[in-house]
Write a protein that holds these residues in place. Structure first.
Motif, PDB file in Angstrom:
ATOM      1  N   MET A 132       0.826  -1.208   0.000  1.00  0.00           N
ATOM      2  CA  MET A 132       0.000   0.000   0.000  1.00  0.00           C
ATOM      3  C   MET A 132       0.857   1.255   0.000  1.00  0.00           C
ATOM      4  SD  MET A 132      -3.202  -0.947   2.520  1.00  0.00           S
ATOM      5  CE  MET A 132      -4.306   0.189   1.662  1.00  0.00           C
ATOM      6  N   GLU A 133       0.286   2.367  -0.476  1.00  0.00           N
ATOM      7  CA  GLU A 133       0.905   3.675  -0.350  1.00  0.00           C
ATOM      8  C   GLU A 133       0.493   4.228   1.007  1.00  0.00           C
ATOM      9  OE1 GLU A 133      -0.329   6.148  -3.546  1.00  0.00           O
ATOM     10  OE2 GLU A 133       0.470   4.822  -5.109  1.00  0.00           O
ATOM     11  N   VAL A 134       1.468   4.508   1.865  1.00  0.00           N
ATOM     12  CA  VAL A 134       1.154   4.811   3.264  1.00  0.00           C
ATOM     13  C   VAL A 134       1.617   6.219   3.632  1.00  0.00           C
ATOM     14  CG1 VAL A 134       1.376   4.058   5.659  1.00  0.00           C
ATOM     15  CG2 VAL A 134       1.473   2.373   3.805  1.00  0.00           C
ATOM     16  N   THR A 135       0.703   6.976   4.237  1.00  0.00           N
ATOM     17  CA  THR A 135       1.018   8.290   4.781  1.00  0.00           C
ATOM     18  C   THR A 135       0.772   8.269   6.288  1.00  0.00           C
ATOM     19  OG1 THR A 135       0.346   9.402   2.732  1.00  0.00           O
ATOM     20  CG2 THR A 135       0.489  10.746   4.723  1.00  0.00           C
ATOM     21  N   VAL A 136       1.770   8.688   7.042  1.00  0.00           N
ATOM     22  CA  VAL A 136       1.639   8.775   8.497  1.00  0.00           C
ATOM     23  C   VAL A 136       1.320  10.214   8.868  1.00  0.00           C
ATOM     24  CG1 VAL A 136       2.809   8.502  10.722  1.00  0.00           C
ATOM     25  CG2 VAL A 136       3.246   6.864   8.874  1.00  0.00           C
ATOM     26  N   VAL A 137       0.220  10.392   9.588  1.00  0.00           N
ATOM     27  CA  VAL A 137      -0.212  11.724  10.026  1.00  0.00           C
ATOM     28  C   VAL A 137       0.078  11.863  11.515  1.00  0.00           C
ATOM     29  CG1 VAL A 137      -2.177  13.271  10.318  1.00  0.00           C
ATOM     30  CG2 VAL A 137      -2.022  11.811   8.275  1.00  0.00           C
ATOM     31  N   HIS A 138       0.773  12.948  11.880  1.00  0.00           N
ATOM     32  CA  HIS A 138       1.163  13.127  13.283  1.00  0.00           C
ATOM     33  C   HIS A 138       0.868  14.558  13.707  1.00  0.00           C
ATOM     34  CE1 HIS A 138       3.081  12.058  16.971  1.00  0.00           C
ATOM     35  NE2 HIS A 138       4.116  12.868  16.819  1.00  0.00           N
ATOM     36  N   ASN A 139       0.317  14.717  14.921  1.00  0.00           N
ATOM     37  CA  ASN A 139      -0.013  16.074  15.374  1.00  0.00           C
ATOM     38  C   ASN A 139       1.160  16.803  16.015  1.00  0.00           C
ATOM     39  OD1 ASN A 139       0.210  14.719  17.769  1.00  0.00           O
ATOM     40  ND2 ASN A 139      -1.852  15.212  18.522  1.00  0.00           N
ATOM     41  N   GLY A 140       2.310  16.165  16.093  1.00  0.00           N
ATOM     42  CA  GLY A 140       3.514  16.795  16.629  1.00  0.00           C
ATOM     43  C   GLY A 140       4.510  17.138  15.541  1.00  0.00           C
ATOM     44  N   ARG A 141       5.682  17.641  15.988  1.00  0.00           N
ATOM     45  CA  ARG A 141       6.720  18.049  15.033  1.00  0.00           C
ATOM     46  C   ARG A 141       7.639  16.895  14.662  1.00  0.00           C
ATOM     47  NH1 ARG A 141       9.934  22.782  17.586  1.00  0.00           N
ATOM     48  NH2 ARG A 141      11.069  22.486  15.625  1.00  0.00           N
ATOM     49  N   ASN A 142       7.754  15.890  15.569  1.00  0.00           N
ATOM     50  CA  ASN A 142       8.717  14.814  15.352  1.00  0.00           C
ATOM     51  C   ASN A 142       8.104  13.467  15.675  1.00  0.00           C
ATOM     52  OD1 ASN A 142      11.131  16.518  14.821  1.00  0.00           O
ATOM     53  ND2 ASN A 142      10.797  17.168  16.945  1.00  0.00           N
ATOM     54  N   LEU A 143       8.636  12.425  15.053  1.00  0.00           N
ATOM     55  CA  LEU A 143       8.202  11.064  15.333  1.00  0.00           C
ATOM     56  C   LEU A 143       8.670  10.636  16.726  1.00  0.00           C
ATOM     57  CD1 LEU A 143       9.155   9.408  11.907  1.00  0.00           C
ATOM     58  CD2 LEU A 143       6.878  10.194  12.639  1.00  0.00           C
ATOM     59  N   MET A 144       7.873   9.794  17.358  1.00  0.00           N
ATOM     60  CA  MET A 144       8.242   9.171  18.636  1.00  0.00           C
ATOM     61  C   MET A 144       8.797  10.175  19.642  1.00  0.00           C
ATOM     62  SD  MET A 144       9.968   5.580  17.299  1.00  0.00           S
ATOM     63  CE  MET A 144      10.507   5.141  18.954  1.00  0.00           C
ATOM     64  N   GLU A 145       8.096  11.308  19.806  1.00  0.00           N
ATOM     65  CA  GLU A 145       8.648  12.344  20.684  1.00  0.00           C
ATOM     66  C   GLU A 145       8.720  11.928  22.146  1.00  0.00           C
ATOM     67  OE1 GLU A 145       4.456  12.577  20.119  1.00  0.00           O
ATOM     68  OE2 GLU A 145       5.750  13.647  18.730  1.00  0.00           O
ATOM     69  N   ARG A 146       8.022  10.851  22.528  1.00  0.00           N
ATOM     70  CA  ARG A 146       8.097  10.371  23.901  1.00  0.00           C
ATOM     71  C   ARG A 146       9.321   9.490  24.144  1.00  0.00           C
ATOM     72  NH1 ARG A 146       1.862   8.632  25.489  1.00  0.00           N
ATOM     73  NH2 ARG A 146       0.920  10.693  25.185  1.00  0.00           N
ATOM     74  N   GLN A 147       9.975   9.072  23.072  1.00  0.00           N
ATOM     75  CA  GLN A 147      11.135   8.193  23.227  1.00  0.00           C
ATOM     76  C   GLN A 147      12.419   8.740  22.608  1.00  0.00           C
ATOM     77  OE1 GLN A 147       8.241   6.875  21.589  1.00  0.00           O
ATOM     78  NE2 GLN A 147       7.347   5.943  23.420  1.00  0.00           N
ATOM     79  N   LEU A 148      12.308   9.703  21.668  1.00  0.00           N
ATOM     80  CA  LEU A 148      13.489  10.153  20.931  1.00  0.00           C
ATOM     81  C   LEU A 148      13.666  11.661  21.031  1.00  0.00           C
ATOM     82  CD1 LEU A 148      13.095   8.107  17.609  1.00  0.00           C
ATOM     83  CD2 LEU A 148      14.380   7.467  19.657  1.00  0.00           C
ATOM     84  N   ASP A 149      14.918  12.084  21.005  1.00  0.00           N
ATOM     85  CA  ASP A 149      15.171  13.522  20.889  1.00  0.00           C
ATOM     86  C   ASP A 149      15.003  13.924  19.424  1.00  0.00           C
ATOM     87  OD1 ASP A 149      17.425  12.533  19.650  1.00  0.00           O
ATOM     88  OD2 ASP A 149      18.869  13.413  21.027  1.00  0.00           O
ATOM     89  N   GLU A 150      15.110  15.225  19.152  1.00  0.00           N
ATOM     90  CA  GLU A 150      14.801  15.736  17.815  1.00  0.00           C
ATOM     91  C   GLU A 150      15.736  15.182  16.752  1.00  0.00           C
ATOM     92  OE1 GLU A 150      14.013  20.000  15.526  1.00  0.00           O
ATOM     93  OE2 GLU A 150      14.539  19.961  17.660  1.00  0.00           O
ATOM     94  N   ARG A 151      17.026  15.076  17.069  1.00  0.00           N
ATOM     95  CA  ARG A 151      17.978  14.609  16.062  1.00  0.00           C
ATOM     96  C   ARG A 151      17.706  13.159  15.672  1.00  0.00           C
ATOM     97  NH1 ARG A 151      24.377  15.590  16.609  1.00  0.00           N
ATOM     98  NH2 ARG A 151      23.609  17.709  16.253  1.00  0.00           N
ATOM     99  N   ALA A 152      17.489  12.293  16.663  1.00  0.00           N
ATOM    100  CA  ALA A 152      17.201  10.890  16.373  1.00  0.00           C
ATOM    101  C   ALA A 152      15.893  10.750  15.597  1.00  0.00           C
ATOM    102  CB  ALA A 152      17.136  10.090  17.666  1.00  0.00           C
ATOM    103  N   ALA A 153      14.904  11.586  15.953  1.00  0.00           N
ATOM    104  CA  ALA A 153      13.612  11.535  15.264  1.00  0.00           C
ATOM    105  C   ALA A 153      13.760  11.910  13.791  1.00  0.00           C
ATOM    106  CB  ALA A 153      12.619  12.463  15.961  1.00  0.00           C
ATOM    107  N   LYS A 154      14.558  12.925  13.507  1.00  0.00           N
ATOM    108  CA  LYS A 154      14.767  13.341  12.105  1.00  0.00           C
ATOM    109  C   LYS A 154      15.513  12.266  11.324  1.00  0.00           C
ATOM    110  CE  LYS A 154      12.779  17.376  12.392  1.00  0.00           C
ATOM    111  NZ  LYS A 154      11.447  17.569  11.759  1.00  0.00           N
ATOM    112  N   LEU A 155      16.496  11.639  11.961  1.00  0.00           N
ATOM    113  CA  LEU A 155      17.214  10.554  11.291  1.00  0.00           C
ATOM    114  C   LEU A 155      16.279   9.388  10.987  1.00  0.00           C
ATOM    115  CD1 LEU A 155      20.495  10.568  13.434  1.00  0.00           C
ATOM    116  CD2 LEU A 155      20.331  11.142  11.002  1.00  0.00           C
ATOM    117  N   LEU A 156      15.401   9.083  11.937  1.00  0.00           N
ATOM    118  CA  LEU A 156      14.424   8.014  11.727  1.00  0.00           C
ATOM    119  C   LEU A 156      13.480   8.362  10.577  1.00  0.00           C
ATOM    120  CD1 LEU A 156      12.957   5.400  12.525  1.00  0.00           C
ATOM    121  CD2 LEU A 156      11.725   6.724  14.255  1.00  0.00           C
ATOM    122  N   GLN A 157      13.012   9.601  10.554  1.00  0.00           N
ATOM    123  CA  GLN A 157      12.106  10.042   9.486  1.00  0.00           C
ATOM    124  C   GLN A 157      12.771   9.896   8.120  1.00  0.00           C
ATOM    125  OE1 GLN A 157      10.685  14.096   9.901  1.00  0.00           O
ATOM    126  NE2 GLN A 157      10.268  14.245   7.702  1.00  0.00           N
TER     127      GLN A 157
END
Length: 786
Positions: free
Chosen positions: A169-194
Motif C-alpha cells: 500500500m501507499e502509506v502516509t503517516v499523520v502526526h499532530n507533533g513536530r517529530n516522530l516518537m517524541e516520547r522516546q526520541l530527541d529531535e535529532r534521532a527523530a529526524k534521522l528516523l524520518q
C-alpha cells in the motif's frame, strides 16, 4: 485441603504471565478460571506488527495452546466477558449469564484503543491496531485497496505503517507533533528516523490535527483542521490506548487514569488485585511488557502468601520493531540544568548515539543506526553505575564499533531484557539441544518471546555460534579420567541414589579407577560435604573447638592463629600472645595480610598447652572457606569513620565461620571510596559511600586481576549482611568444585543472582540453610576431634 478459587479477568500477556508465576511457586494451591473477551487463546499482542510485516504468522505468536490450559487444570472461557463484580458476595457475572465465585480475583483487562472523537470513525475501513482481528482486516484491505493513512507517529503507528507498506500500500503517516516518537526520541534521532523511513517509502505529514474522516459508507479520505485533506482507502487509528477500567469502576474499585494499586498490586477492595495496562502504580500507567511482567512476579508471590519486595516501578526502554531500522531508547533522553549528555553523530554511517548523565550516573540513552550496546547500557542504568570522566571516553570508544559486539559480550550479559535471558543461556541451549533457529531458541529459553525487540540480536548470536569464529564452547567434560560422567551427572546421581561416602560413589557409579585420583577425590569429598553437611573428610586442619584449632604444616608442626574478628585486638590479647610465644619457644611469629598473627612451628605435643595458655578463640579458615575479611584502618589517606566497616567485618566473619566453599572466598571492606582494602578485586567487596554500602562480586587479585561487578547498593548494614550471606550460600549450592566466584557469575548470570537475592523469600531460605549447614559442620568437626 480445599483449593482456593482464583479467577483471572483477561486472557492477555500480563494476566497469564502472573498465572505462570503462581503455577511456578505454588502449583497446587488454586482452582483457576480465566475469562477472555477475545475468541483466541493467549497470544503475543506486541508481535502483531511482525505478523503485519510478514515475518511471523498468527500461529507463531500464540503463547499457550489449549493443551497447556488443560495440563494446568485451568478453566478457560474465550469469547466471554465479565460484566459485573460483586465484591461482597465475591462473585463475577459474565455476558453469557454465568456466575462464578472467587476467593481471589485478578483484574487484567488491559487497554482499549483510543478512537478520535470525530465524524466518520464508523465508516468501513477505519480500524484500530490492537487485536488479531484488526491485523486480519488490514491484511485483507491491502489485497483490494491502495491508499492507507495511519494517524499517529508513535511506535505503534510506525510499525503499522511499515507493515502496510510491505503489503504493497501507499502509506502516509499523520502526526499532530513536530517529530516522530517524541516520547522516546530527541529531535535529532527523530529526524534521522524520518529520513530512513522516507527512503523506504513512507510519507509523513506533521503538525496535522484530524478534523474528520470523509466518506459515506466506506472511508474516502481524511480532512484536517487547517483545511487540507488527503485521499484514503484505509485509515488506521494509532493515537494511543486507554486503560480498560469500566468494570473496575462500576464495581466500586478506586480508579484514576487506571485501577489504583499499591506496591503489591492490591486494590482498595480485599482479595481483588489488578495487573498490567489497566493498572496505575504511584501515578504511572505502564504499557510495555517488561513492567507488566515485573508486576506479575510480585503479585504471584503476594497471592501465594510469600514474602517479597513490592513493585518499585520499571525503567522503560523502547526498541522500534521495523526491519532494517535500528532505534533504541531508555530512561531519560532530554537534557536540562540537571541532566547533561554526550553525543556522537557519524554522518557517513548514519549512526547517532546520545548518553545522558545525572552527574556521574548514566540515566538514559538514545541509539540510532547501531543498537548493539543497548543491553550493556540498560544494565548500567539499572545498576545506577557511576561512570568516571575517563570511563565516559572509553565507553564511547567501545560504542563506535558494532562488529563483533555479540562475540565480545560476556556470557552473563542479557540478550532478552523482557525475560532476563543471558547470552550464556542461549549458547548452552544451542549446544545442548541443537537449536538452530530463532524460533527454536525462543521455545527453549523464552528469548524474543515477548516484545521481539531482541530477535535481531538472537539471530546475530546464532550466526556467531554457527561461524568459524565461535570458540565459547561449553565443554561437557567428564569429572576426571576415572569416570565417563560429567561433574553435574555425578552430583545428580549422588543425590538421587543417596550416596554418602567417597568410596560408595566410586563403587555405585562404576569408577574406572576404584581408588580415585587427585582430581576426583577432593571434588567428591566437597560435594558429599555440601549434600551432607555433617560429613567430614580428612582435613589438614585440626579442630577441637573454637579455642582449639590449628593448621598442619609440611614439616609436621602446626600453626595457631588467634582469632581477631575484623582485625581488631586488644592490649591484653597481644600481651597473652607474646607470653605464649615466649613460654613455648615459638620464634616464628608473623602478621599476615589478613591482619592476623600466626604462631608458626608449634609442636604437636605442645598444642593442648598452647591452646590452654591462650584461652581465646582461634581462627580456622584454612583451605576452601570464607577467608578472614580484609579491612582498612589506616588514616593516612583520609579520616573517615572506620568503625562501621570494622564492625561489619566482625559480623560477617562470625556469620560465615566453618563453612566450606567451592573455592577460597576472599572479602574486603573499605570504609570509603579510597578503597583501602582493595575491595573491588575481591570475591566479595564492600565500599562505604554517602548513600550506603556498595557491594561488588566476582573480583580477583591473583595473577590475572579482575574487577568485581557491582552487585547492589544497600543503605542498611543488616541488609548488606543478609545479601552477602545469601550470595555465599547460593554460590556454595550451585557452583562447581574449584569454580571461582567470577567464573560462577559468568556462568549463571549476575542478573539471575540478583533476582534470587532480592527475592526476600528465597533469600531467607538461603540464610536458613546456611545456618543449618554451619551448625552441622561445626558439630561434626567437634565430634571428629574426640
Amino acid at each position: 485441603m480445599n483449593k482456593q478459587k482464583l479467577v483471572l479477568i483477561g486472557n492477555g500477556m500480563a494476566g497469564v504471565r502472573c498465572i505462570e508465576e503462581i503455577l511456578r511457586v505454588a502449583p497446587h494451591s488454586f482452582e483457576m478460571t480465566i475469562f477472555g473477551t477475545e475468541p483466541h487463546l493467549n497470544y503475543n499482542r506486541i508481535q502483531l506488527s511482525s505478523v503485519l510485516q510478514g515475518g511471523t504468522t498468527f500461529n507463531d505468536i500464540t503463547i499457550h495452546d489449549r493443551t497447556w490450559y488443560d495440563e494446568q487444570n485451568i478453566n478457560l472461557f474465550t469469547g466471554e466477558t465479565v460484566i459485573k463484580i460483586d465484591p461482597e458476595k465475591q462473585v463475577v457475572k459474565t455476558n453469557k449469564n454465568r456466575e462464578f465465585s472467587y476467593d481471589r480475583l485478578i483484574i487484567a483487562t488491559g487497554s482499549v484503543p483510543f478512537i478520535l472523537p470525530i465524524t466518520g470513525t464508523n465508516n468501513e475501513g477505519v480500524i484500530a491496531f490492537r487485536t488479531i482481528e484488526d491485523c486480519q482486516k488490514m491484511i485483507e484491505a491491502a489485497k483490494h485497496y491502495r491508499k492507507a493513512v495511519v494517524i499517529g507517529g508513535g511506535v505503534l503507528g510506525l510499525e503499522a505503517a511499515f507493515g502496510l507498506l510491505n503489503l504493497g500500500m501507499e502509506v502516509t503517516v499523520v502526526h499532530n507533533g513536530r517529530n516522530l516518537m517524541e516520547r522516546q526520541l530527541d529531535e535529532r534521532a527523530a529526524k534521522l528516523l524520518q529520513t530512513e523511513l522516507e527512503k523506504q517509502g513512507l510519507r509523513f505529514l506533521f503538525d496535522k490535527e484530524t478534523k474528520e474522516i470523509n466518506g459515506t459508507s466506506r472511508v474516502g479520505g481524511v480532512s484536517f483542521k487547517d483545511g487540507t485533506e488527503i485521499p484514503a482507502d484505509l485509515v488506521v487509528m494509532a493515537v494511543g490506548v486507554r486503560p480498560n477500567i469500566r468494570l473496575a469502576k462500576d464495581s466500586g474499585i478506586d480508579t484514576n487514569r487506571a485501577i489504583i494499586v499499591n506496591d503489591y498490586l492490591e486494590t482498595n477492595i480485599p482479595n481483588i488485585y489488578a495487573v498490567g495496562e489497566c493498572v496505575e502504580h504511584q501515578g504511572i500507567v505502564y504499557g510495555l511488557v517488561k513492567p507488566l511482567y515485573d508486576q506479575g512476579k510480585v503479585l504471584a508471590k503476594r497471592i501465594c502468601g510469600l514474602e517479597c519486595k513490592g513493585y518499585e516501578g520499571t525503567i522503560l526502554s523502547t526498541q522500534l520493531k521495523i526491519s532494517g531500522v535500528d532505534v533504541f531508547s531508555v530512561g531519560q533522553f532530554t537534557c536540562d540544568e540537571r541532566f547533561k549528555s554526550i553525543e556522537i553523530h557519524d554522518e557517513l554511517d548514519d549512526v547517532y548515539k546520545k548518553l545522558v548523565f545525572d552527574e556521574s550516573k548514566l540515566v538514559g540513552a538514545v541509539l540510532f543506526g547501531d543498537t548493539s550496546d543497548r543491553t550493556r547500557l540498560l544494565d548500567m542504568i539499572l545498576k545506577k553505575q557511576k561512570v568516571s570522566d575517563v570511563e565516559k571516553v572509553t565507553l564511547f570508544q567501545a560504542l563506535r564499533g558494532a562488529e563483533g559486539s555479540v562475540a565480545s559480550m560476556s556470557p552473563s550479559e542479557i540478550i532478552c531484557n523482557c525475560n532476563s535471558v543471558p547470552k550464556g543461556a542461549i549458547i548452552e541451549a544451542v549446544l545442548k539441544t541443537g537449536c538452530s533457529t530463532v524460533e527454536q531458541v525462543k521455545k527453549c529459553t523464552k528469548a524474543s518471546a515477548s516484545c521481539g525487540g531482541c530477535k535481531p540480536l538472537v539471530s546475530e548470536l546464532l550466526t556467531y555460534i554457527q561461524s568459524d569464529e565461535f570458540d565459547e564452547v561449553i565443554e561437557q567434560k567428564t569429572l576426571c579420567s576415572c569416570t565417563s560422567l560429567t561433574e553435574d551427572d555425578v552430583v545428580y546421581e549422588m543425590q538421587m541414589k543417596g550416596l554418602s561416602s567417597v568410596q560408595e560413589v566410586m563403587d555405585v557409579l562404576d569408577w574406572h579407577n576404584k581408588t580415585g585420583c587427585a582430581t576426583c577425590l577432593p571434588a567428591l569429598a566437597y560435594y558429599i560435604g555440601m549434600i551432607y553437611p555433617e560429613y567430614e573428610s580428612q582435613q589438614e586442619t585440626l579442630f577441637v573447638s573454637e579455642k582449639m584449632s590449628a593448621i598442619l604444616q609440611h614439616d609436621g608442626s602446626y600453626t595457631v592463629i588467634p582469632q581477631m574478628y575484623g582485625g581488631k585486638t586488644s592490649a591484653a590479647q597481644l600481651r597473652t600472645i607474646a607470653e605464649v610465644a615466649e613460654k613455648f619457644g615459638i620464634s616464628n611469629v608473623a602478621v599476615t595480610s589478613e591482619q592476623r598473627i600466626h604462631l608458626m612451628g608449634v609442636k604437636e605435643e605442645d598444642l593442648s598447652d598452647v591452646w590452654a595458655a591462650l584461652n581465646m578463640a582461634v581462627s580456622a579458615t584454612y583451605g576452601n572457606m570464607v577467608q578472614n575479611v580484609k579491612t582498612c584502618i589506616g588514616e593516612h589517606v583520609c579520616r573517615c569513620d572506620k568503625q562501621p566497616s570494622l564492625q561489619l567485618a566482625v559480623n560477617l566473619e562470625r556469620r560465615l565461620e566453618f563453612l566450606i566453599t567451592p573455592y577460597r572466598v576472599k572479602m574486603g571492606i573499605s570504609a570509603c571510596m579510597h578503597n583501602g582494602a582493595g575491595s573491588t578485586t575481591k570475591d566479595i567487596g564492600i565500599i562505604g559511600t554517602e548513600l550506603g554500602w556498595e557491594i561488588y562480586a566476582g573480583g580477583s587479585s591473583g595473577r590475572h586481576i579482575r574487577a568485581g561487578e557491582l552487585l547492589c547498593l544497600e543503605a542498611a548494614t543488616d541488609d548488606v549482611i543478609e545479601i552477602i550471606c545469601g550470595f555465599i550460600q547460593y554460590y556454595r549450592e550451585t557452583a562447581n568444585y574449584l569454580e571461582r566466584t567470577w567464573q560462577w557469575i559468568e556462568r549463571v548470570g549476575l542478573v539471575h543472582i540478583r533476582e534470587i537475592l532480592f527475592d526476600l523469600e528465597l533469600r531467607q531460605q538461603l540464610l536458613m540453610r546456611l545456618e543449618q549447614d554451619k551448625f552441622l559442620r561445626r558439630t561434626s568437626l567437634e565430634k571428629s576431634s574426640k
